[in-house]
Design a protein around this motif. Sequence first.
Motif, short mmCIF file in Angstrom:
data_model
loop_
_atom_site.label_atom_id
_atom_site.label_comp_id
_atom_site.label_asym_id
_atom_site.label_seq_id
_atom_site.Cartn_x
_atom_site.Cartn_y
_atom_site.Cartn_z
N LEU A 115 0.83 -1.20 0.00
CA LEU A 115 0.00 0.00 0.00
C LEU A 115 0.87 1.26 0.00
O LEU A 115 0.55 2.25 -0.67
CB LEU A 115 -0.92 0.00 1.23
N THR A 116 1.96 1.22 0.72
CA THR A 116 2.87 2.36 0.77
C THR A 116 3.57 2.55 -0.56
O THR A 116 3.78 3.68 -1.03
CB THR A 116 3.88 2.16 1.91
N ARG A 117 3.93 1.44 -1.19
CA ARG A 117 4.54 1.51 -2.52
C ARG A 117 3.56 2.10 -3.52
O ARG A 117 3.92 2.96 -4.33
CB ARG A 117 4.98 0.11 -2.95
N GLU A 118 2.31 1.65 -3.46
CA GLU A 118 1.30 2.16 -4.39
C GLU A 118 1.02 3.63 -4.15
O GLU A 118 0.59 4.34 -5.08
CB GLU A 118 0.02 1.34 -4.24
N ALA A 119 1.25 4.11 -2.95
CA ALA A 119 1.05 5.53 -2.64
C ALA A 119 2.20 6.39 -3.14
O ALA A 119 2.17 7.62 -3.01
CB ALA A 119 0.88 5.72 -1.13
N GLY A 120 3.23 5.76 -3.73
CA GLY A 120 4.35 6.52 -4.28
C GLY A 120 5.32 7.01 -3.23
O GLY A 120 5.99 8.04 -3.42
N LEU A 121 5.43 6.28 -2.11
CA LEU A 121 6.33 6.67 -1.03
C LEU A 121 7.49 5.69 -0.94
O LEU A 121 7.28 4.47 -1.01
CB LEU A 121 5.58 6.71 0.30
N PRO A 122 8.71 6.18 -0.79
CA PRO A 122 9.86 5.27 -0.73
C PRO A 122 10.00 4.58 0.61
O PRO A 122 9.58 5.09 1.65
CB PRO A 122 11.05 6.20 -0.98
N GLN A 123 10.61 3.40 0.58
CA GLN A 123 10.93 2.63 1.78
C GLN A 123 12.42 2.31 1.73
O GLN A 123 12.90 1.70 0.78
CB GLN A 123 10.10 1.35 1.84
N ILE A 124 13.15 2.73 2.75
CA ILE A 124 14.59 2.56 2.83
C ILE A 124 14.90 1.75 4.08
O ILE A 124 14.72 2.23 5.20
CB ILE A 124 15.33 3.90 2.88
N ALA A 125 15.33 0.51 3.91
CA ALA A 125 15.60 -0.37 5.05
C ALA A 125 17.06 -0.25 5.47
O ALA A 125 17.96 -0.13 4.63
CB ALA A 125 15.27 -1.81 4.69
N VAL A 126 17.27 -0.30 6.78
CA VAL A 126 18.61 -0.35 7.36
C VAL A 126 18.74 -1.69 8.09
O VAL A 126 17.97 -1.97 9.01
CB VAL A 126 18.86 0.81 8.33
N LEU A 127 19.70 -2.50 7.67
CA LEU A 127 19.90 -3.82 8.25
C LEU A 127 20.93 -3.73 9.37
O LEU A 127 22.09 -3.43 9.14
CB LEU A 127 20.38 -4.81 7.18
N ARG A 128 20.45 -3.99 10.59
CA ARG A 128 21.32 -4.03 11.75
C ARG A 128 21.65 -5.48 12.07
O ARG A 128 21.28 -6.38 11.32
CB ARG A 128 20.64 -3.32 12.92
N ASP A 129 22.32 -5.70 13.18
CA ASP A 129 22.74 -7.04 13.55
C ASP A 129 21.88 -7.60 14.67
O ASP A 129 21.83 -7.01 15.75
CB ASP A 129 24.20 -7.02 14.00
N PRO A 130 21.17 -8.73 14.45
CA PRO A 130 21.02 -9.49 13.20
C PRO A 130 19.75 -9.10 12.47
O PRO A 130 18.82 -8.56 13.08
CB PRO A 130 20.92 -10.92 13.71
N THR A 131 19.71 -9.35 11.19
CA THR A 131 18.47 -9.21 10.41
C THR A 131 18.20 -10.55 9.75
O THR A 131 18.84 -10.93 8.77
CB THR A 131 18.61 -8.10 9.35
N THR A 132 17.24 -11.30 10.31
CA THR A 132 16.98 -12.65 9.83
C THR A 132 15.48 -12.91 9.77
O THR A 132 14.67 -12.08 10.21
CB THR A 132 17.64 -13.71 10.73
N GLY A 133 15.12 -14.06 9.23
CA GLY A 133 13.74 -14.51 9.22
C GLY A 133 12.82 -13.61 8.43
O GLY A 133 13.20 -12.96 7.46
N GLY A 134 11.56 -13.59 8.89
CA GLY A 134 10.54 -12.85 8.17
C GLY A 134 10.76 -11.36 8.15
O GLY A 134 10.31 -10.67 7.22
N GLY A 135 11.46 -10.82 9.14
CA GLY A 135 11.76 -9.38 9.12
C GLY A 135 12.64 -9.01 7.94
O GLY A 135 12.46 -7.96 7.30
N TRP A 136 13.61 -9.89 7.63
CA TRP A 136 14.46 -9.67 6.47
C TRP A 136 13.66 -9.87 5.18
O TRP A 136 13.78 -9.10 4.23
CB TRP A 136 15.65 -10.62 6.51
N ALA A 137 12.79 -10.89 5.16
CA ALA A 137 12.07 -11.24 3.95
C ALA A 137 10.92 -10.29 3.64
O ALA A 137 10.33 -10.39 2.55
CB ALA A 137 11.54 -12.68 4.05
#
Length: 454
Positions: free
Chosen positions: A135-157
Amino acid sequence: MAERRPSARDAIALVADRFAELPCAMRDYAPDGPLGWQGYDASRARAAERTGEAESVVCGTAEVEGGRAVLIAFEFGFLGGSLGERTGDRLEAAYTYAREHRLPVVPLIATGGSRMQEGMRALTQLQRVARQSVLTREAGLPQIAVLRDPTTGGGWATLGAGADVVLALEGAQVGFAGSRVRPADADPAAYTAEAQLAAGAADAVVPAEGLRPLLGRWLRLLTAPAAAPAGEPAPPPLPLGRTEPPASGWDAVLRARAPGRPRAGHYLDAYFTERVAIRGDRCGGTDDGMLCGFGAHEGRTVAYAAQTGTATRPAGFRTAARLIRLADRLGIPVLTLVDTPGAANDAEAERQGAGAAIAEVFAAVAGARTPLTTLVIGEGGSGGALALAAPGNTWATPDSYFSVIAPELAAAILKRPVTRVAATADQLLIRPQDLERLGVARVRTGEQPFPGTG
């Protein structure tokens, strides 16, 4: 004594000049949660006392180097930063606020995955998060993820790999499988930020002290107000090389192949006052011969996809398609720089899906609503070059050529001797001035010579 893992508040302080937490009404749990997992209430109470947080994420609005965003910071100390139903409540509220106030979303991720004490009710939060991201993508808004330690599982996916731009902290553990569920013989080096960068799944790996300025540049460029009317294409760069037209088709080929002529990096440096790069095709591949990203030109953000003179790999085409689609969604004009002898045609390129990758770029260009501008700055080799060319808005510098096929290959197909290659080049009408007469491209003129190419 083990070093303390940075908290959610530490992550916020690392990037934000100002931060205001968002209120969020979270559901009440039945005793020990939806599964009645014995001891779950006590575990949550201990986590809250230890971290000072009511859940595994802290959400709020922030200023980062002058740019505003919604931050979602994971608290790994709260049950491993795991996602449960109440985490989902907070994430949905944060994304909804971002859309209502037209703000980009920046997840600062540190998580072990879904919360097993809530079973499948926790796992289904990934669908909820994915829906909010879409929904956020369709609204034309960017999403910038920052991967900290650790980034695993469904949060990464979902929050991580599903973001438009992925930045990772140096040395962070990143991977779908956490350290306790991997095969015993798994190579730990494959589950790092650096490995994800090499595999095209991250755009940059950055030291902690460099994160704030880099994130600030990204926010500035992806959210900058348009300095030109909507729908106005970016102007093509001025030629940096020789300005007189080539005398013959073969002369055009020799000039385009000259080692000393200006390349994509020179054009990007001259055109943009600042720029940031995206890297990788999100399918396991990278191509250093395709430079993609966003830059500032005369107060306006312009996306770029630039070939560097090498045969473009499938990963390069897919990265360019990713760039064009993102720019289109954000309403940012695109500049492409064409410079390739053609698409890579070795056996490995075929195994990597060369045809499908080229088709992806053709489709991205054809379907783009944002304006595209192309400048041919060197070799324009067949379909591997044409895939990046803007229909109706392609320009060519005087030291370039654009051809249906390389003159040597054309001569070989026609069973002509090597001595006829130059004549074949003339016959193909590949000089910039020929292209202009054919209605394929316009000659880009100007007086801005590149040192050493006169």
